[in-house]
Scaffold this active site. Structure first.
Site, mmCIF file in Angstrom:
data_model
loop_
_atom_site.group_PDB
_atom_site.id
_atom_site.type_symbol
_atom_site.label_atom_id
_atom_site.label_comp_id
_atom_site.label_asym_id
_atom_site.label_seq_id
_atom_site.Cartn_x
_atom_site.Cartn_y
_atom_site.Cartn_z
ATOM 1 N N ARG A 15 13.046 0.840 -6.855
ATOM 2 C CA ARG A 15 12.769 2.275 -6.913
ATOM 3 C C ARG A 15 14.041 3.063 -6.620
ATOM 4 O O ARG A 15 14.820 2.713 -5.722
ATOM 5 C CB ARG A 15 11.682 2.667 -5.902
ATOM 6 C CG ARG A 15 11.085 4.042 -6.221
ATOM 7 C CD ARG A 15 9.912 4.396 -5.344
ATOM 8 N NE ARG A 15 9.061 5.362 -6.046
ATOM 9 C CZ ARG A 15 8.324 6.288 -5.453
ATOM 10 N NH1 ARG A 15 8.313 6.379 -4.128
ATOM 11 N NH2 ARG A 15 7.579 7.117 -6.149
ATOM 12 N N TYR A 29 17.262 6.760 1.913
ATOM 13 C CA TYR A 29 17.344 5.658 2.873
ATOM 14 C C TYR A 29 18.580 4.804 2.622
ATOM 15 O O TYR A 29 19.441 5.165 1.827
ATOM 16 C CB TYR A 29 16.033 4.874 2.860
ATOM 17 C CG TYR A 29 14.852 5.757 3.187
ATOM 18 C CD1 TYR A 29 14.829 6.490 4.377
ATOM 19 C CD2 TYR A 29 13.791 5.915 2.305
ATOM 20 C CE1 TYR A 29 13.778 7.339 4.685
ATOM 21 C CE2 TYR A 29 12.726 6.760 2.594
ATOM 22 C CZ TYR A 29 12.730 7.470 3.784
ATOM 23 O OH TYR A 29 11.689 8.328 4.068
ATOM 24 N N GLN A 35 6.873 -3.023 -0.454
ATOM 25 C CA GLN A 35 8.116 -2.257 -0.568
ATOM 26 C C GLN A 35 9.004 -2.548 0.643
ATOM 27 O O GLN A 35 8.575 -2.416 1.788
ATOM 28 C CB GLN A 35 7.844 -0.755 -0.658
ATOM 29 C CG GLN A 35 9.106 0.029 -1.045
ATOM 30 C CD GLN A 35 8.890 1.521 -1.072
ATOM 31 O OE1 GLN A 35 8.646 2.118 -0.023
ATOM 32 N NE2 GLN A 35 8.986 2.132 -2.235
ATOM 33 N N GLY A 90 0.072 8.826 -6.482
ATOM 34 C CA GLY A 90 0.294 8.819 -5.049
ATOM 35 C C GLY A 90 -0.755 9.652 -4.338
ATOM 36 O O GLY A 90 -1.837 9.180 -3.999
ATOM 37 N N ARG A 91 -0.452 10.927 -4.128
ATOM 38 C CA ARG A 91 -1.370 11.806 -3.418
ATOM 39 C C ARG A 91 -2.757 11.839 -4.060
ATOM 40 O O ARG A 91 -3.771 11.978 -3.365
ATOM 41 C CB ARG A 91 -0.775 13.211 -3.345
ATOM 42 C CG ARG A 91 0.439 13.325 -2.422
ATOM 43 C CD ARG A 91 1.163 14.636 -2.586
ATOM 44 N NE ARG A 91 1.790 14.731 -3.903
ATOM 45 C CZ ARG A 91 2.284 15.861 -4.413
ATOM 46 N NH1 ARG A 91 2.184 16.989 -3.737
ATOM 47 N NH2 ARG A 91 2.863 15.857 -5.598
#
Length: 373
Positions: free
Chosen positions: A227, A175, A104, A319-320
């Protein structure tokens, strides 16, 4: 294996010829474990190796494309050719376990801590501080924007040379690419800002540059994904309707996949569209069959993952859950889904091979992880 879970284990072919062995993806997650010079650490390698055996694709934590783009302590760098050996080590460790390795790439923009960027100077689309911050970034000049686009391409070249299977352009989560798309952070009056159409210029230019570099340098099929976030809370900020315009444009770019960033797969939009439908429904309707789509957001069990795929999503990212249960895929395959962990014990760090700083972030952030004694 339970027959109901078989859709998770169908292979998927990208248009470039690469195939994933299943539909389960490790979502990109910051782990705070790299060395201060931007190289990956042994701790970080062990963390990825522990989670790369079962999934079809691993999307790494983000790497910064220029020295002034470092968004986190312990983030690994991609801003210089000296980082290629570090990249190579990370890519090979993931691929050796059987997963495709996708890097990424990002720039933190105004989100970068001042202590992590040269001269403490943060940059963004415009000189607008993020909400709640007293640090105002410097607006990039038009020439600097062009150089930034090139930097995304250069980091892609390094990923190719290091043996990664692809890159994911990080256009989400506040971002720099997100900042150029947002009317909150982008108040420019040149060709990179103003109208919604002009705010698409930088994100789409980054896509074009990355694809150009792939065409020039990749000797084997190479994945390019993107993404994005569905909408912003801030006003002014982009709405769900604005994102559908972005997604529609991205779906025509010949990308290998689009990847939404969501905390809840089943969430509803805030504004800009009828709120009686799910965000996922709007996104899939807009994309159609033009490009594969990765859904994500609080998916923990195989039942939840299959339900997510049933919407028409091509892949589902964990993810988590993969932090809590690195053997998620293997347990589903072996019919041991009842043994899948969906909580963390405070004694689990060594067993789960979680880097120290990430472990402290988990333990000290109530609500992000279900932690039990």
């Amino acid at each position: 294996m339970n027959e109901n879970f078989k859709p998770l284990f169908e292979s998927i072919d990208f248009k470039n010829g690469l195939q994933l062995k299943n539909r389960v993806v490790m979502a990109p997650m910051t782990n705070f474990a790299s060395h201060p010079d931007g190289t990956v650490s042994d701790e970080e390698i062990a963390y990825y190796e522990r989670r790369s055996k079962g999934v079809g694709m691993v999307i790494t934590a983000c790497t910064y494309v220029t020295a002034n783009g470092k968004g986190f302590h312990g983030e690994f760098g991609g801003h210089d050719d000296s980082m290629i050996p570090s990249f190579r080590r990370l890519a090979s460790s993931i691929k050796a376990k059987g997963a495709k390795a996708v890097l990424q790439i990002f720039h933190g923009g105004r989100e970068c801590p001042t202590e992590l960027v040269p001269n403490g100077e943060t940059v963004s689309a415009s000189a607008v501080a993020k909400e709640g911050s007293d640090v105002t970034p410097r607006a990039l000049t038009e020439n600097e924007v062009e150089e930034m686009i090139t930097a995304f391409g250069e980091t892609t070249r390094r990923a190719i040379e290091a043996g990664f299977d692809g890159v994911e352009i990080h256009g989400a989560n506040g971002y720099l690419i997100h900042q150029f798309f947002s009317p909150h952070s982008n108040r420019r009056e040149d060709r990179f800002g103003g109208s919604l159409e002009k705010r698409l210029t930088f994100p789409l230019a980054v896509v074009d540059e990355v694809q150009k570099v792939v065409n020039a340098h990749a000797k084997e099929p190479f994945i390019v994904g993107y993404r994005f976030s569905p909408e912003e809370e801030t006003t002014p900020g982009f709405t769900m309707a604005d994102t559908l315009v972005l997604v529609d444009a991205l779906a025509d770019k010949g990308l290998d996949y689009l990847h939404v960033s969501l905390m809840d797969f089943w969430s509803e939009p805030r504004r800009g569209v009828d709120t009686t439908k799910l965000r996922i429904e709007y996104l899939l309707e807009t994309i159609g069959n033009r490009v594969p789509f990765i859904g994500v957001g609080s998916i923990h069990t195989p039942e939840e993952a299959v339900k997510a795929l049933s919407t028409g999503s091509s892949m589902v990212a964990l993810g988590r859950e993969l932090i809590m249960e690195p053997d998620w895929v293997e347990k589903v395959v072996e019919g041991k889904e009842a043994e899948i962990a969906t909580t963390l014990s405070k004694k689990d760090q060594e067993k789960l091979i979680i880097p120290d700083y990430l472990w402290q972030a988990i333990i000290n952030s109530p609500g992000w992880f279900p932690v039990v004694d």
